[in-house]
Design an enzyme around this catalytic site. Structure first.
Site, PDB file in Angstrom:
ATOM      1  N   TYR A 136       2.916  10.175  -0.183  1.00  9.14           N
ATOM      2  CA  TYR A 136       4.159   9.433   0.445  1.00  9.14           C
ATOM      3  C   TYR A 136       5.251   9.892  -0.438  1.00  9.14           C
ATOM      4  O   TYR A 136       6.481   9.749   0.230  1.00  9.14           O
ATOM      5  CB  TYR A 136       3.994   7.791   0.558  1.00  9.14           C
ATOM      6  CG  TYR A 136       2.675   7.519   1.236  1.00  9.14           C
ATOM      7  CD1 TYR A 136       1.753   8.445   1.809  1.00  9.14           C
ATOM      8  CD2 TYR A 136       2.249   6.091   1.102  1.00  9.14           C
ATOM      9  CE1 TYR A 136       0.767   7.955   2.427  1.00  9.14           C
ATOM     10  CE2 TYR A 136       1.158   5.669   1.978  1.00  9.14           C
ATOM     11  CZ  TYR A 136       0.349   6.514   2.697  1.00  9.14           C
ATOM     12  OH  TYR A 136      -0.739   5.829   3.267  1.00  9.14           O
TER      13      TYR A 136
ATOM     14  N   LYS B  59      -2.982   5.927  -3.960  1.00  8.33           N
ATOM     15  CA  LYS B  59      -4.156   6.825  -3.870  1.00  8.33           C
ATOM     16  C   LYS B  59      -3.856   8.388  -4.458  1.00  8.33           C
ATOM     17  O   LYS B  59      -2.860   8.593  -4.370  1.00  8.33           O
ATOM     18  CB  LYS B  59      -4.171   7.111  -2.146  1.00  8.33           C
ATOM     19  CG  LYS B  59      -4.346   5.718  -1.290  1.00  8.33           C
ATOM     20  CD  LYS B  59      -4.285   5.981   0.155  1.00  8.33           C
ATOM     21  CE  LYS B  59      -3.590   4.945   0.748  1.00  8.33           C
ATOM     22  NZ  LYS B  59      -2.253   4.499   0.904  1.00  8.33           N
TER      23      LYS B  59
ATOM     24  N   ASP C 142       0.743  -1.228  -0.097  1.00  7.59           N
ATOM     25  CA  ASP C 142      -0.096  -0.022   0.029  1.00  7.59           C
ATOM     26  C   ASP C 142       1.028   1.144   0.014  1.00  7.59           C
ATOM     27  O   ASP C 142       1.725   1.526   0.883  1.00  7.59           O
ATOM     28  CB  ASP C 142      -0.829   0.096   1.225  1.00  7.59           C
ATOM     29  CG  ASP C 142      -1.896   1.225   1.436  1.00  7.59           C
ATOM     30  OD1 ASP C 142      -2.929   1.094   0.985  1.00  7.59           O
ATOM     31  OD2 ASP C 142      -1.386   2.379   1.683  1.00  7.59           O
TER      32      ASP C 142
ATOM     33  N   HIS D 195      -7.645   9.674  -1.338  1.00  7.17           N
ATOM     34  CA  HIS D 195      -6.976   9.831  -0.039  1.00  7.17           C
ATOM     35  C   HIS D 195      -7.853  10.230   0.909  1.00  7.17           C
ATOM     36  O   HIS D 195      -7.973   9.970   1.959  1.00  7.17           O
ATOM     37  CB  HIS D 195      -5.737  10.434  -0.265  1.00  7.17           C
ATOM     38  CG  HIS D 195      -4.621   9.898   0.653  1.00  7.17           C
ATOM     39  ND1 HIS D 195      -3.236  10.135   0.507  1.00  7.17           N
ATOM     40  CD2 HIS D 195      -4.942   9.468   2.003  1.00  7.17           C
ATOM     41  CE1 HIS D 195      -2.795   9.419   1.528  1.00  7.17           C
ATOM     42  NE2 HIS D 195      -3.529   9.062   2.325  1.00  7.17           N
TER      43      HIS D 195
END
Length: 300
Positions: free
Chosen positions: A69, A94, A64, A127
């Site tokens: 990120y 996401k 994931d 997200h």
């Protein structure tokens, strides 16, 4: 006798390995491994590459990540360099808050595919439901509808095998379902012992929306809790393992994250025991655990 004992151990080890990768079935029939490896706060570069590489070697088949990120390139490289075939890996990313628009979302899906170095995603999520920039006049509803339309198209085109949301509360889901053709397959929210979000969970489960549990260890807040430690001791497991087992017995899909090889492996060792009803009740009621941030007031 010695031969049969060795054979039994080999069969048992194989069973345990396969049992680690038990799956849930999403509402569209897609199988998703019951535990995933989270990569939040793992920096792009060596750390992300090494942690994902080790997770895959340890037996994880569910990874994931997210655009925000900033580690999609390293995650994708670790997947490409692994001995696990791409079709045996369940990969999630996401859409970030600046992509709540049909055209922007459509373009960013292709950008994520390129960064990850893959032809398709197994799961794509919105997200957050209510970006700070879209809070006037309920603009977030229009933004989510546009992004969701792009995701539905990507799903129909085969770029994505399943689509869902993250951090969506009931009113966000209700607004999305007013225009959506496809009911989200997943809602990824903060779920941990002491943070069960029962009303939201019930709403999702009634609509066959799978709950994924991010921060299933309460961002570390479960450690040092005497009640959790007592449950762990009774079961001969670690605090982290009983917290992850709690998620599974609730029907959630936990996404633990770690940079430590020992913990990465240990977090998979949760399929050989069951928590009693009494233990589950204790974990339900613990206090002082990190709770879900309010998506309508977060500062991004």
């Amino acid at each position: 006798m010695h031969f049969y004992l060795i054979s039994f151990k080999i069969v048992l080890l194989q069973f345990e390995k396969e049992n680690r990768m038990e799956t849930y079935t999403l509402s569209n029939g897609v199988k998703i491994p019951k535990i995933g490896f989270g990569t939040w706060q793992i920096p792009e570069g060596e750390e992300a590459y090494n942690s994902v590489s080790f997770a895959l070697k340890a037996g994880y088949t569910h990874i994931d990540t997210a655009q925000i990120y900033g580690n999609e390139v390293s995650v994708g490289k670790a997947i490409a360099d692994s001995d696990v075939a791409r079709e045996n890996i369940f990969l999630t990313t996401k859409l970030w808050n600046d992509k709540h628009d049909y055209e922007l979302a459509k373009a960013s899906i292709d950008e994520s595919l390129e960064r990850l170095g893959v032809d398709y995603l197994d799961l794509l999520l919105i997200h957050w439901p209510n970006p700070k920039a879209l809070r006037e006049n309920d603009a977030w509803k229009v933004g989510n509808a546009g992004a969701w339309k792009a995701m539905e198209e990507a799903y129909k085109e085969g770029k994505v095998r399943a689509i869902g949301v993250s951090n969506f509360m009931q009113h966000h889901l209700q607004a999305l379902l007013e225009t959506a053709e496809i009911v989200p397959h997943v809602n990824q929210i903060l779920l941990a012992p002491g943070c069960a979000q029962e009303d939201l969970v019930a709403y999702c489960q009634e609509r066959d929306i799978l709950l994924e549990a991010y921060s299933p260890l309460g961002t570390g807040s479960i450690f040092g809790n005497e009640d959790v430690e007592a449950v762990a001791e009774r079961n001969g497991k670690s605090v982290a393992q009983v917290a992850l087992r709690w998620s599974l017995q609730k029907g959630f899909l936990p996404l633990p994250k770690s940079l430590t090889p020992k913990n990465i492996e240990a977090n998979l060792d949760i399929f050989d025991f069951d928590l009693s009803e009494e233990d589950m009740a204790v974990l339900d009621k613990i206090q002082g655990i990190k709770t879900q941030d309010d998506p309508d007031t977060v500062n991004f």
